[in-house]
Scaffold this motif. Structure first.
Motif, mmCIF file in Angstrom:
data_model
loop_
_atom_site.group_PDB
_atom_site.id
_atom_site.type_symbol
_atom_site.label_atom_id
_atom_site.label_comp_id
_atom_site.label_asym_id
_atom_site.label_seq_id
_atom_site.Cartn_x
_atom_site.Cartn_y
_atom_site.Cartn_z
ATOM 1 N N GLU A 23 0.829 -1.210 0.000
ATOM 2 C CA GLU A 23 0.000 0.000 0.000
ATOM 3 C C GLU A 23 0.863 1.259 0.000
ATOM 4 O O GLU A 23 0.536 2.258 -0.646
ATOM 5 C CB GLU A 23 -0.920 0.020 1.222
ATOM 6 C CG GLU A 23 -2.030 -1.004 1.215
ATOM 7 C CD GLU A 23 -3.230 -0.601 0.374
ATOM 8 O OE1 GLU A 23 -3.297 0.566 -0.071
ATOM 9 O OE2 GLU A 23 -4.106 -1.460 0.155
ATOM 10 N N LYS A 24 1.964 1.215 0.759
ATOM 11 C CA LYS A 24 2.818 2.391 0.905
ATOM 12 C C LYS A 24 3.984 2.399 -0.079
ATOM 13 O O LYS A 24 4.870 3.250 0.014
ATOM 14 C CB LYS A 24 3.337 2.481 2.344
ATOM 15 C CG LYS A 24 2.249 2.627 3.391
ATOM 16 C CD LYS A 24 1.311 3.806 3.114
ATOM 17 C CE LYS A 24 2.002 5.139 3.238
ATOM 18 N NZ LYS A 24 1.082 6.275 2.963
ATOM 19 N N ALA A 75 3.264 2.926 7.925
ATOM 20 C CA ALA A 75 2.320 3.933 7.448
ATOM 21 C C ALA A 75 2.764 5.341 7.807
ATOM 22 O O ALA A 75 2.585 6.286 7.024
ATOM 23 C CB ALA A 75 0.930 3.654 8.015
ATOM 24 N N TYR A 78 6.388 6.312 5.984
ATOM 25 C CA TYR A 78 6.247 6.533 4.545
ATOM 26 C C TYR A 78 4.909 7.215 4.232
ATOM 27 O O TYR A 78 4.264 6.915 3.233
ATOM 28 C CB TYR A 78 6.385 5.212 3.802
ATOM 29 C CG TYR A 78 7.713 4.534 4.044
ATOM 30 C CD1 TYR A 78 8.848 4.933 3.345
ATOM 31 C CD2 TYR A 78 7.842 3.522 4.992
ATOM 32 C CE1 TYR A 78 10.078 4.339 3.568
ATOM 33 C CE2 TYR A 78 9.079 2.911 5.221
ATOM 34 C CZ TYR A 78 10.181 3.328 4.515
ATOM 35 O OH TYR A 78 11.396 2.737 4.745
ATOM 36 N N ALA A 79 4.511 8.132 5.100
ATOM 37 C CA ALA A 79 3.209 8.797 4.968
ATOM 38 C C ALA A 79 3.055 9.538 3.652
ATOM 39 O O ALA A 79 1.940 9.678 3.135
ATOM 40 C CB ALA A 79 3.002 9.761 6.130
ATOM 41 N N GLN A 81 4.025 8.709 0.678
ATOM 42 C CA GLN A 81 3.956 7.896 -0.536
ATOM 43 C C GLN A 81 2.877 6.835 -0.418
ATOM 44 O O GLN A 81 2.419 6.502 0.664
ATOM 45 C CB GLN A 81 5.321 7.244 -0.828
ATOM 46 C CG GLN A 81 5.805 6.251 0.219
ATOM 47 C CD GLN A 81 7.240 5.830 0.004
ATOM 48 O OE1 GLN A 81 8.157 6.650 0.035
ATOM 49 N NE2 GLN A 81 7.463 4.543 -0.203
ATOM 50 N N GLY A 82 2.458 6.324 -1.563
ATOM 51 C CA GLY A 82 1.454 5.269 -1.580
ATOM 52 C C GLY A 82 0.091 5.751 -1.113
ATOM 53 O O GLY A 82 -0.246 6.942 -1.216
ATOM 54 N N THR A 83 -0.705 4.847 -0.600
ATOM 55 C CA THR A 83 -2.059 5.150 -0.144
ATOM 56 C C THR A 83 -2.022 6.131 1.022
ATOM 57 O O THR A 83 -1.396 5.840 2.045
ATOM 58 C CB THR A 83 -2.783 3.865 0.287
ATOM 59 O OG1 THR A 83 -2.745 2.920 -0.782
ATOM 60 C CG2 THR A 83 -4.233 4.153 0.666
#
Length: 212
Positions: A23-24, A75, A78-79, A81-83
């Motif tokens: 996800e990230k 989460a 890596y806030a 990037q990704g979802t």
């Protein structure tokens, strides 16, 4: 250094951590641990995970165990990037997220885990399931899912309008109960069925399942 997940590819909580990495958009390497041979109980493994359970991660020398703590760490680190928003930052949104996490922890996980233990883990250990206990667990989980139906009739996800880790936390053992063991708990609950279809059809989860 690529983040390393120490665990077995089909272990439910290893899959959860891998799913959140997907996800990230975090590259990771799975370091195989032969759980059915008891490798996670060896002194070498317990040096990093004192309870002898999978998974733990090694992120460039930072060791962390407990899957939900690992997921939160990924989460947050890596806030950008990704979802987005898997762990909300706004105080009210964060409170609703924590409420949703508590829902999963108290009203889903222990019963789904218990069913998986009786029907799958015991089988791998050469033991017979306690069908009376399975029946109790299924009845309790059915009651809990009635409340889920009410919640998900008012909003798309457990914490509100956006997906969070609280939803993703259901994937490993929900997949076992609803799909692998094929207990029919969704058809009579259209809101839960809709939510379940949405979270299980995410490319991140499909990618993790394909690697097993």
């Amino acid at each position: 250094m690529v983040l390393k997940i120490h665990g077995h590819a089909v272990a439910p909580l290893v899959r959860l951590v891998a799913e959140v990495c997907q996800e990230k958009e975090v590259p990771y390497e799975l370091v195989n641990v032969e759980v059915y041979k008891g490798e996670q109980k060896t002194p070498a493994f317990r040096e990093f995970q004192p309870f002898g359970q999978v998974p733990y991660i090694d992120d460039d020398g930072f060791i962390l165990y407990e899957s939900k703590a690992i997921c939160r760490y990924i989460a947050k680190k890596y806030a950008s990037q990704g979802t987005p928003g898997l762990v909300p930052h706004d105080p009210k949104a964060e409170a609703l997220f924590e409420q949703a996490v508590s829902i999963e922890t108290s009203n889903f996980y222990p019963f789904a885990l218990g069913i998986a233990t009786e029907k799958i883990i015991k089988k791998h250990r050469g033991l017979e399931p306690d069908e009376a206990r399975v029946s109790v667990l299924l009845n309790t989980l059915n009651t809990k899912l009635d409340a889920y139906e009410v919640i998900l009739g008012k909003q798309a996800y457990l914490a509100g309008g956006n997906i969070t880790l609280a939803d993703l936390f259901h994937l490993p053992y929900g997949t076992i109960v609803f799909e692998e063991l094929a207990y029919d708990m969704l058809e009579s609950r259209p809101n839960v069925a809709r939510w379940w279809k949405e979270i299980t059809s995410r490319p991140s989860w499909l990618a993790v399942k394909a690697k097993a």
